[in-house]
Design an enzyme around this catalytic site. Sequence first.
Site: not given
Length: 385
Positions: A103, A200, A175, A49
């Site tokens: 998006y 993607k 983005d 983490r």
Amino acid sequence: MDSNKKLGINSICTHVGEVKDEQFKGAVSPIYLSSSYQFYDVDIKRYPRYFNTPNQEALCKKIAALEKTENALIFGSGMAAISTAMFAFLHKGDHVVLQQTLYGGTYNLVVEEFDKFGIEYSFTDSLNTDDFKKEIKSNTKVIFIETPSNPLLKIVDLKAVADLAKKHSIITMIDNTFASSINQTAVDFGIDIIVHSATKYMGGHSDILAGAIAASNEHTDKIWNVAKNFGGSLSDFTVWMLERSMKTMSLRVNHQNANAMKMAEYLEQNPNVDNVYYPGLRSHEDYELAKSQMKGFGGMLSFELQSDLDAMEFQRNLELIKPSMSLAGVESTVLSPTQTSHALLTPEERASQGIKDGLIRFSVGIEEVEDLIADIEQAIEKIKK
Ligand SMILES: *Cc1c(COP(=O)(O)O)cnc(C)c1O
């Protein structure tokens, strides 16, 4: 390999940021799955983490090399990357300017969560630089853009927006998912922070959910401080899969660029098709701008069939191309934005953004173009009967 300055793009994809197998001299990175590392006599206190396992750190080097930034961070999803980046730079009382047509997940994050944190926001009316300028206020801290846009592939002027933001000491975030790291290097135009849905083009095989941020050390330090509290890190299994996928990213994306160009040209001359939206077509309103800031025009395009042809029936009749959510896999997929990414908008909102009910978004894969064309032709023939 760390001396990536002179390496070509495929060499970066293949070699930069690999974990050396010192023990067995294997050709690929070993996977370190430990979630527990020794705490004394170590340079770094490692914990998944904290975004600092050997595999996480190695993959970040590859992403930073591709985006030409000092550093990068990888996340459990694109939305984990986007939300963490935003919350690192936006606090109570701050304001963010976001472009229209984002998006859907990013749009939801803003309208569903930001009020709770006292963060103000404005969406632009359109994608021209003046539209961003109009929305800037004294408390604006971030401008968030996404270019090419979804689903009409409109282009935002990276340099003009970055210059505008700098004048007002505003951080810019992009983005970069649709373009991919291969086709667009946003830091070259002065953009500060690059975010990706690695689900993607970085993943590229429709089997990984991941996200990434690339930026300067100063900015990634700031993001890391928030990221470790939000806990959106990626498991080392998936980090390893992503490293594997990214070795072929440039090969895949360049092939998808070429295929999308051919498909756009084919669709544009097809009498059954009304409109084609692809930034590589001279008929696209932003062609010149796209050419000036993109190295390739990407694998995404959209089109409208003639109004007497039913877009849903067309998609049901496709045999090779898969009507599926998401995008950027090696397989070609299509979807109706009105039923998926833009389903939550009212018909009026969609109309104001130029998204017609019959619009079909096409994520062009790596198949032979002849096969894709044959599939489209047979599906059109069937729905004409
Ligand atoms: C898919 C996508 C996202 C969200 O990424 P997830 O990995 O699904 O969280 C963000 N931006 C764009 C442009 C996308 O296509």
